[in-house]
Design a protein around this motif. Structure first.
Motif, PDB file in Angstrom:
ATOM      1  N   PRO A 138      42.623  44.369  17.970  1.00  0.00           N
ATOM      2  CA  PRO A 138      42.666  45.928  18.121  1.00  0.00           C
ATOM      3  C   PRO A 138      42.480  46.598  18.638  1.00  0.00           C
ATOM      4  O   PRO A 138      42.287  45.767  19.715  1.00  0.00           O
ATOM      5  CB  PRO A 138      41.259  45.438  17.075  1.00  0.00           C
ATOM      6  CG  PRO A 138      40.442  44.802  17.252  1.00  0.00           C
ATOM      7  CD  PRO A 138      41.546  43.005  17.541  1.00  0.00           C
ATOM      8  N   VAL A 139      42.389  47.649  18.662  1.00  0.00           N
ATOM      9  CA  VAL A 139      41.919  48.604  19.476  1.00  0.00           C
ATOM     10  C   VAL A 139      40.611  48.409  19.454  1.00  0.00           C
ATOM     11  O   VAL A 139      40.576  48.625  19.217  1.00  0.00           O
ATOM     12  CB  VAL A 139      42.576  50.199  19.084  1.00  0.00           C
ATOM     13  CG1 VAL A 139      42.369  51.032  19.986  1.00  0.00           C
ATOM     14  CG2 VAL A 139      43.850  49.934  18.750  1.00  0.00           C
ATOM     15  N   PRO A 140      40.343  49.049  21.036  1.00  0.00           N
ATOM     16  CA  PRO A 140      38.604  48.525  21.787  1.00  0.00           C
ATOM     17  C   PRO A 140      37.999  49.385  20.543  1.00  0.00           C
ATOM     18  O   PRO A 140      38.784  50.963  20.962  1.00  0.00           O
ATOM     19  CB  PRO A 140      39.262  48.204  23.111  1.00  0.00           C
ATOM     20  CG  PRO A 140      40.185  49.273  23.332  1.00  0.00           C
ATOM     21  CD  PRO A 140      41.051  48.875  22.045  1.00  0.00           C
ATOM     22  N   ILE A 141      37.074  49.606  20.943  1.00  0.00           N
ATOM     23  CA  ILE A 141      35.825  50.363  19.922  1.00  0.00           C
ATOM     24  C   ILE A 141      35.219  50.260  21.667  1.00  0.00           C
ATOM     25  O   ILE A 141      34.222  50.085  21.887  1.00  0.00           O
ATOM     26  CB  ILE A 141      35.124  50.082  19.059  1.00  0.00           C
ATOM     27  CG1 ILE A 141      36.122  49.039  17.782  1.00  0.00           C
ATOM     28  CG2 ILE A 141      34.380  51.091  18.337  1.00  0.00           C
ATOM     29  CD1 ILE A 141      36.631  50.472  17.004  1.00  0.00           C
ATOM     30  N   ARG A 142      35.572  51.637  22.436  1.00  0.00           N
ATOM     31  CA  ARG A 142      34.718  51.190  24.134  1.00  0.00           C
ATOM     32  C   ARG A 142      33.821  52.489  23.280  1.00  0.00           C
ATOM     33  O   ARG A 142      32.476  51.948  23.845  1.00  0.00           O
ATOM     34  CB  ARG A 142      35.931  51.829  24.679  1.00  0.00           C
ATOM     35  CG  ARG A 142      35.832  50.659  24.999  1.00  0.00           C
ATOM     36  CD  ARG A 142      37.356  51.498  26.576  1.00  0.00           C
ATOM     37  NE  ARG A 142      38.358  50.996  26.730  1.00  0.00           N
ATOM     38  CZ  ARG A 142      38.128  50.251  27.334  1.00  0.00           C
ATOM     39  NH1 ARG A 142      37.510  49.345  27.300  1.00  0.00           N
ATOM     40  NH2 ARG A 142      39.679  49.039  27.548  1.00  0.00           N
ATOM     41  N   PRO A 178      23.340  44.493  22.327  1.00  0.00           N
ATOM     42  CA  PRO A 178      24.135  46.190  22.745  1.00  0.00           C
ATOM     43  C   PRO A 178      23.489  46.805  21.903  1.00  0.00           C
ATOM     44  O   PRO A 178      23.298  47.900  21.981  1.00  0.00           O
ATOM     45  CB  PRO A 178      25.486  45.748  21.890  1.00  0.00           C
ATOM     46  CG  PRO A 178      25.186  44.205  21.513  1.00  0.00           C
ATOM     47  CD  PRO A 178      24.198  43.775  22.261  1.00  0.00           C
TER      48      PRO A 178
END
Lengths: 81, 350, 365
Positions: free
Chosen positions: B12-16, B342
């Motif tokens: 998936p599109v990264p959750i930055r 994190p």
């Protein structure tokens, strides 16, 4: 997929028509469902996963496993290095 | 069966970065640090190594003063062994003491949710009074605001504190030296697990209580007994987070010994059940100290005889400088690295 | 803690390591299936203590990692509904969907709650009759009996505002998919002990025979892991390829039959997409016809969610053991625990997360 820990069944009761237990993990106690281990008795150890007992611990097998390894340890001690 | 196509995996599109605050920003891990570094420090402060100590040090006419602030939003308000009031006083007293200061006075700001019971508030205030007396400090100033229902989770408390640092005392996260012995004042993870036990759903039965306590008298005794380089109270993020921060501030390599970490059985059991690592669970009445090697024995002795230090134990040492790292020797003889989390620790099923 | 501490004895661990060392004469590639086993190896530093001839690869045994992107996106869509209380196991909350995760949904006002047991989700439904309560029923076979019971309870108590978003996966089809692939390197398996506590291990002998691969049912404590590894090595060295049980205190050949009966009644076999791998036929469970009314996918009309993927994350190769996390070009750079690209980095059990947390320095110095 498998965070299951052994706990001792301290109390058995019924709740919402399900067989439930208070399980003692050595310092904390939490409710678990015994629907899948209906033969469980107070004092036995069950493997608990997400609030359900999925298997009962076999004390004999547990001892057997440890004994076998202890024999390996003892054998090592006997062999001069 | 048809050969499955294992080429061209997709992700998936990264959750930055998030653009909104999430709960993880409050857990004391890397998300919290990210928030600090992105939003607050550039505008409001200098990111000196000391900025990560529990209190700031301000020098006025040659006298060093410690200054600190903290907001308390714990839920539930009353938990086994304590409440938000005791937490507020002890938290700030400890932050001051962790830089070697003798706490003098606190301020208290209350944000009250409309509908909060007087009775509950009275209990909290009585608890604060008792804690203040135990610590030997006074409340110098206060403030009260009331918000509409829903604007606060019953009660939030902010405390600020001021203390005096005696001549010759130099305690900071940046002062760790090679050879330093690392000592904790008692069992780890009590507070976080005690609070969790009272939560809906995840809760469980236990006699475990929070360890919330004022540590300034213990620290006084320790400073008199030997040379202390670093003190930290491992609150949010637990012992692991504090050690990682110190290793970075001082640029040292720390080795922890898993076998010597003191835990109460209830804490171990709860962590096993939920899949938590007790090294990351909050403490509110414990400290970790980096002590000059030759003074370690004396300091440990004094701790064990003092209130709140009875279960003190040596848990590691600083084994090198020039590289910041925390390594743990596992109970079975292996090694692993200890890093910051994190965000929040989540109960796992896996 | 009883049945745990005894299996962490450092003396026995050292002895078992030496036994393995003296048993190996060649290089072997052995896969452990369960995310919990990956975690246990790395958390204890045990993987680095193994003799160099053993290459341990980490399999797709992390339900959080393999939950397909579509299901995450569906969960996000459902959780964003104002009338929904979305309940889930904790570790799912940080898994990224196409554009956000459940934490973000909560931050935006969604009612997202962590539960420890699926029965809590049913209780929440009973306590909130004016809301729709949805439970994210993910997991391998270990979790299926619990998830099934929640659905059964809802049916028996006639709870109308409860539904489940199902994403169950099974181990044997995944093993076959890996073994049957042209690029397979795995020569032996450590089977997931708790999956087997539920299902038994009667599904494995045919697989062991067909692919000539030893399969050893293994537990999670250091001694269990080494026992399993030793048994696998002994089989490999002697040319054997059978299914055997090294987690006897918790696993029986037939498994837990009452759990299996409930699973068969509430669920039925379906094709399932494994994130990063693709569709493995008949590798999952969905609700059986009798329980379709509890299917959240239908109740919320999310069957047509399309997902957008990017190509940097090599989760698939990692999940099959073809590559190790450090071999991924994004590892530690674009993909970290703070900003994960894929589920193996997010999940505490994922191989990437485990490597990142415990061994990063060993790789980068």
């Amino acid at each position: 997929m498998c965070l299951g820990i052994p706990g001792k069944i301290a109390e058995i009761y019924e709740k919402d028509s399900l067989k439930m237990a208070k399980v003692d993990f050595g310092g904390i106690a939490k409710e678990a469902c015994l629907a899948y281990t209906p033969e469980a008795e107070v004092g036995q150890y069950a493997l608990i996963h997400v609030g359900f007992a999925i298997s009962l611990m076999d004390e004999e097998e547990a001892q057997e496993t440890l004994k076998l390894i202890q024999e390996m340890v003892d054998l090592e001690d006997e062999i001069p290095r | 069966m048809d050969d499955l196509d294992f080429e061209g995996y997709t992700c998936p599109v990264p959750i930055r970065r998030t653009d909104t605050v999430i709960l993880g920003h409050g857990s004391g891990g890397t998300l919290s640090r990210d928030l600090l570094n992105r939003l607050f420090l550039p505008e409001l402060g200098k990111a000196a190594p000391r900025a990560l100590d529990d209190s700031a040090v301000v020098t006025i006419d040659g006298q060093r003063y410690a200054l600190t602030t903290d907001s308390h939003v714990v839920s539930p308000l009353f938990f086994p062994g304590g409440d938000i009031g005791r937490l507020a006083i002890c938290g700030t007293v400890n932050d001051l003491a962790m830089v070697g200061a003798q706490p003098v006075a606190l301020t208290c700001g209350f944000v009250l949710e409309e509908g909060l019971s007087f009775d509950l508030l009275q209990h909290v205030v009585a608890s604060m009074k008792a804690a203040a007396q135990e610590a030997g400090i006074f409340i110098a100033a206060g403030d009260t605001k009331v918000v509409q229902k829903g604007g606060a989770d019953q009660l939030f408390i902010n405390t600020s504190g001021m203390g005096k640092i005696p001549e010759g005392v130099n305690i900071s996260g940046a002062n760790a030296k090679e050879g330093d012995v690392i000592i904790v004042s008692g069992t780890i993870g009590d507070h976080g697990i005690a609070v969790l036990s009272a939560r809906e759903g995840l809760g469980f039965e236990t006699t475990l209580e929070s360890d919330v306590a004022p540590l300034n008298h213990l620290i006084q005794a320790m400073i008199e007994a030997g040379e202390i380089h670093v003190l930290r109270d491992p609150t949010r993020g637990g012992l692991a987070t504090s050690l990682v921060e110190i290793s970075e501030q001082s640029n040292v390599t720390i080795e922890l010994n898993e076998q010597s970490l003191p835990f109460k059985p209830a804490v171990k059991a709860a962590c096993e059940m939920l899949g938590f690592d007790p090294l990351y669970v909050a403490n509110e009445g414990k400290l970790v100290a980096f002590v000059k090697e030759s003074d370690a024995h004396k300091v440990l002795d004094v701790m064990k005889k003092a209130k709140y230090g009875e279960d003190a134990a040596v848990v590691g040492r600083v084994i090198g400088t020039g590289k910041s790292q925390v390594r743990l020797k596992t109970a079975i003889g292996g090694t692993r690295l200890v890093d910051m989390l994190p965000g929040e620790m989540l109960p796992r099923i896996c | 803690m009883k049945y745990l501490d005894e299996y962490r004895d450092p003396i026995k661990v050292k002895t078992l390591l030496r036994e393995i060392e003296s048993a190996v004469t060649k290089n072997w590639v052995i896969m452990e299936i369960c995310g919990g086993q990956t975690h246990a190896f790395l958390h204890n530093g045990l993987d680095a203590m193994l003799p160099p001839q053993i290459e341990l690869v980490h399999g797709p045994g992390c339900p959080v990692c393999v939950t397909p992107l579509e299901q995450i996106d569906r969960a996000l869509a459902i959780a964003s509904h104002p009338d929904v209380i979305f309940t889930s196991y904790g570790d799912m909350l940080r898994v990224p969907g196409s554009s956000k995760d459940l934490f973000a949904v909560r931050a935006q006002g969604g009612d997202v709650r962590i539960v420890y047991s699926p029965l809590e989700a049913v209780q929440i439904a009973e306590a909130n009759p004016d809301k729709q309560v949805v439970f994210f029923a993910i997991g391998f076979e270990t979790t299926a009996p619990a998830n099934a019971m929640a659905v059964l309870q809802a049916k028996n108590k006639n709870i109308k505002n409860f539904s489940v978003l199902v994403s169950h996966v099974r181990v044997p089809p995944a093993m076959e998919a890996i073994l049957g692939s042209k690029t397979n390197r795995v020569q032996g398996f450590l089977a997931a002990g708790h999956v087997c506590a539920v299902m038994g291990f009667h599904e494995y002998p045919p697989i062991a025979e067909k692919y000539r691969v030893p399969i050893v049912v293994t537990g999670f404590e250091p001694i269990d892991l080494l026992n399993g590894l030793l048994a696998a090595v002994k089989q490999l060295e002697s040319g054997q390829a059978v299914a055997e049980n090294q987690y006897q205190r918790a696993v029986k050949f037939e498994g837990n039959e009452s759990a299996q009966r409930t699973i068969r009644s509430v669920f039925q076999s379906t094709d399932r997409k494994w994130r990063g791998i693709g569709v493995i036929p008949q590798s999952g469970w969905g609700l059986s016809p009798e329980f379709q009314e509890f299917d959240a996918e239908r109740r919320f009309d999310v069957e047509n969610i399309f997902t957008q993927e990017s190509s940097l994350c090599i989760a698939g190769e990692i999940l099959q053991g073809l590559k190790k996390p450090p071999q991924c070009p994004a590892f530690g750079k674009q993909c970290t625990q703070q900003s994960p690209l894929g589920a193996p980095m997010v999940s505490a059990e994922g191989a990437c997360a485990a490597y990142y947390r415990y061994h990063r320095e060993a790789i980068y110095g």
